[in-house]
Design a protein around this motif. Structure first.
Motif, PDB file in Angstrom:
ATOM      1  N   PHE A  90       0.863  -1.179   0.000  1.00  0.00           N
ATOM      2  CA  PHE A  90       0.000   0.000   0.000  1.00  0.00           C
ATOM      3  C   PHE A  90       0.897   1.226   0.000  1.00  0.00           C
ATOM      4  O   PHE A  90       1.962   1.216   0.623  1.00  0.00           O
ATOM      5  N   ASP A  91       0.499   2.265  -0.710  1.00  0.00           N
ATOM      6  CA  ASP A  91       1.317   3.478  -0.722  1.00  0.00           C
ATOM      7  C   ASP A  91       0.452   4.687  -1.078  1.00  0.00           C
ATOM      8  O   ASP A  91      -0.371   4.626  -1.985  1.00  0.00           O
ATOM      9  N   ILE A  92       0.658   5.764  -0.331  1.00  0.00           N
ATOM     10  CA  ILE A  92      -0.041   7.021  -0.635  1.00  0.00           C
ATOM     11  C   ILE A  92       0.965   8.022  -1.174  1.00  0.00           C
ATOM     12  O   ILE A  92       1.999   8.245  -0.547  1.00  0.00           O
ATOM     13  N   SER A  93       0.680   8.607  -2.345  1.00  0.00           N
ATOM     14  CA  SER A  93       1.458   9.768  -2.778  1.00  0.00           C
ATOM     15  C   SER A  93       0.487  10.929  -2.910  1.00  0.00           C
ATOM     16  O   SER A  93      -0.719  10.761  -2.718  1.00  0.00           O
ATOM     17  N   GLU A  94       1.017  12.110  -3.246  1.00  0.00           N
ATOM     18  CA  GLU A  94       0.129  13.271  -3.311  1.00  0.00           C
ATOM     19  C   GLU A  94      -0.879  13.159  -4.443  1.00  0.00           C
ATOM     20  O   GLU A  94      -1.933  13.788  -4.405  1.00  0.00           O
ATOM     21  N   GLU A  95      -0.538  12.359  -5.477  1.00  0.00           N
ATOM     22  CA  GLU A  95      -1.437  12.275  -6.631  1.00  0.00           C
ATOM     23  C   GLU A  95      -2.356  11.066  -6.573  1.00  0.00           C
ATOM     24  O   GLU A  95      -3.466  11.112  -7.084  1.00  0.00           O
ATOM     25  N   LYS A  96      -1.838   9.960  -5.990  1.00  0.00           N
ATOM     26  CA  LYS A  96      -2.634   8.738  -6.078  1.00  0.00           C
ATOM     27  C   LYS A  96      -2.275   7.768  -4.962  1.00  0.00           C
ATOM     28  O   LYS A  96      -1.291   7.945  -4.262  1.00  0.00           O
ATOM     29  N   VAL A  97      -3.114   6.752  -4.863  1.00  0.00           N
ATOM     30  CA  VAL A  97      -2.929   5.719  -3.854  1.00  0.00           C
ATOM     31  C   VAL A  97      -2.840   4.394  -4.591  1.00  0.00           C
ATOM     32  O   VAL A  97      -3.569   4.169  -5.559  1.00  0.00           O
ATOM     33  N   ARG A  98      -1.933   3.534  -4.149  1.00  0.00           N
ATOM     34  CA  ARG A  98      -1.924   2.213  -4.769  1.00  0.00           C
ATOM     35  C   ARG A  98      -2.136   1.139  -3.701  1.00  0.00           C
ATOM     36  O   ARG A  98      -1.649   1.238  -2.581  1.00  0.00           O
ATOM     37  N   VAL A  99      -2.896   0.120  -4.083  1.00  0.00           N
ATOM     38  CA  VAL A  99      -3.107  -1.035  -3.228  1.00  0.00           C
ATOM     39  C   VAL A  99      -2.693  -2.261  -4.038  1.00  0.00           C
ATOM     40  O   VAL A  99      -3.118  -2.417  -5.189  1.00  0.00           O
TER      41      VAL A  99
END
Ligand SMILES: [Zn+2]
Length: 404
Positions: free
Chosen positions: A120-129
């Protein structure tokens, strides 16, 4: 001392006592903090401490170190009281984005077989799971994941968090563990923090979350990919980026429908029928091209040598098509020579089995005389890049005789 952010994610301003300052690497530790330290795919909070910008927050398991943008001044000596302000926009975004990932996982529980949590990762533009699953997340499944996620937002489900004894948590089959990121957090810990979306998802998680799913707002799935290790990655956006992306897609859909003179609901059907129409037309054009070629070949001049030769120039023909047409049209005891009309003409020669002519020899002699390259065998030969006019090539072939 751990950060209090996960337990009290609403707090944006607090006072604390400075415990330690390291002027060299501009880090400050406090007796308590509400800054979220980077962990488990959620980035560190930004904000200020006594007006100085906080650029990083890290938790080494013992203390939380706040890295400041500037060297901490005299107000930062140990024992001083400072005011921390957590950047509201970024934290709120992270809370929404993080909780959305739980909703997406909950949607996955309803659609995907052998589901596991891969990252899982949050960046300022998007989130990935990252999911581990045996289900192929095709377009239909991807859209359904997005739909269920947004339904769960709309359903305004309560989100709660609490500690559970580690043994109890790991024994519960309904708790999702992010094995990659939680391993470190759980190692040696007596309890594990559980985040529960009422009736939707239960996960071991140390991040910051909203307290009701309606706070998340619209969730826009952006993409799906396979990063390897048996993972399927789904990326999504919350907030303005997601909303803008959706608007762009909507506009593109309408523009395409208008271009195809249909409505958006009929787009797929219209596109499919256009494609099949195009395939039919392509086949028809191909047939016409072939019959034009064989017509052209039948109009060729006849030259009687030991065998009957037919020679001529083809206009705008593809060498391979010309070759195929010549092979089809040649008689058992005849020879066909077709020359392209380009600046560097091609030549194709088809010779019937009873003609006594080796087509490859003709091509070899033509390329010896006019340059270019090519070759072939007794029934067929082909050359290209000739440095001569088509008429000169034809004159040469008219006079050509086998060398032995
Ligand atoms: Zn979480």
């Amino acid at each position: 001392m751990n950060t209090r952010a996960p337990a009290e994610p609403e707090v944006r301003e607090f006072t604390a006592e400075v415990v330690d300052v390291d002027a060299d690497d501009r880090t400050v530790t406090l007796d308590q903090t509400y800054f979220y330290a980077e962990s488990g795919g959620q980035p560190a909070d930004t904000g200020t401490i006594d007006g100085i910008r906080v650029v990083d927050v890290q938790d080494d398991g013992e203390v939380v170190r706040h890295t400041l943008a500037e060297e901490p001044g005299p107000g930062f000596e140990a024992g001083e009281t400072v005011t921390g302000v957590v950047d509201d926009d970024f934290r709120t975004y992270c809370m929404r984005a993080h909780t959305a990932s739980h909703l997406l996982y909950g949607a996955g529980r309803r659609l995907l077989e052998d589901l596991g949590y891969g990252g899982f990762d949050i960046s300022e533009e998007k989130v990935r799971v990252d999911f581990t699953t045996t289900t192929d997340i095709d377009d239909e499944t991807l859209v359904e994941l997005e739909r269920l996620t947004n339904r769960a937002v709309w359903e305004s489900r309560d989100v709660s968090w609490y500690e559970l004894p580690t043994e109890e948590a790991t024994a519960r089959e309904d708790v999702a563990f992010n094995t990659k990121t939680e391993e470190g957090v759980m190692a040696g810990a007596d309890t594990v923090r559980i985040v529960e979306v009422d009736g939707w998802d239960v996960a071991a998680c140390g991040g910051t979350h909203v307290s009701n799913t309606r706070e998340i707002g619209p969730v826009t799935v952006l993409d799906r990919s396979n990063p390897g290790e048996g993972l399927t990655r789904v990326e999504f956006a919350v907030g303005p980026d997601g909303i803008d992306r959706r608007a762009k897609q909507h506009a593109a859909l309408r523009e395409t429908a208008a271009e195809l003179e249909t409505n958006t609901g009929e787009l797929a059907t219209t596109a499919a029928s256009l494609r099949s129409e195009r395939d039919d037309l392509e086949a028809r054009v191909r047939e016409l091209e072939q019959s034009a070629l064989s017509n052209a070949l039948s109009d060729f001049e006849t030259v009687d040598k030991a065998a009957t030769w037919r020679l001529g120039v083809l206009v705008d023909a593809d060498p391979n098509d010309a070759g195929d047409a010549a092979k089809d049209a040649v008689d058992d005891d005849g020879v066909i020579v077709a020359v392209g009309d380009g600046e560097r003409p091609f030549v194709v020669v088809a010779a019937g089995p009873d003609s006594g002519v080796n087509a490859g020899d003709v091509v070899d002699d033509v390329t010896d005389a006019f340059g270019g390259g090519g070759g072939g065998g007794p029934p067929f030969g082909q050359g290209g890049g000739l440095d001569a006019s088509p008429e000169d090539v034809l004159d040469y072939v008219r006079e050509w005789e086998p060398s032995d």
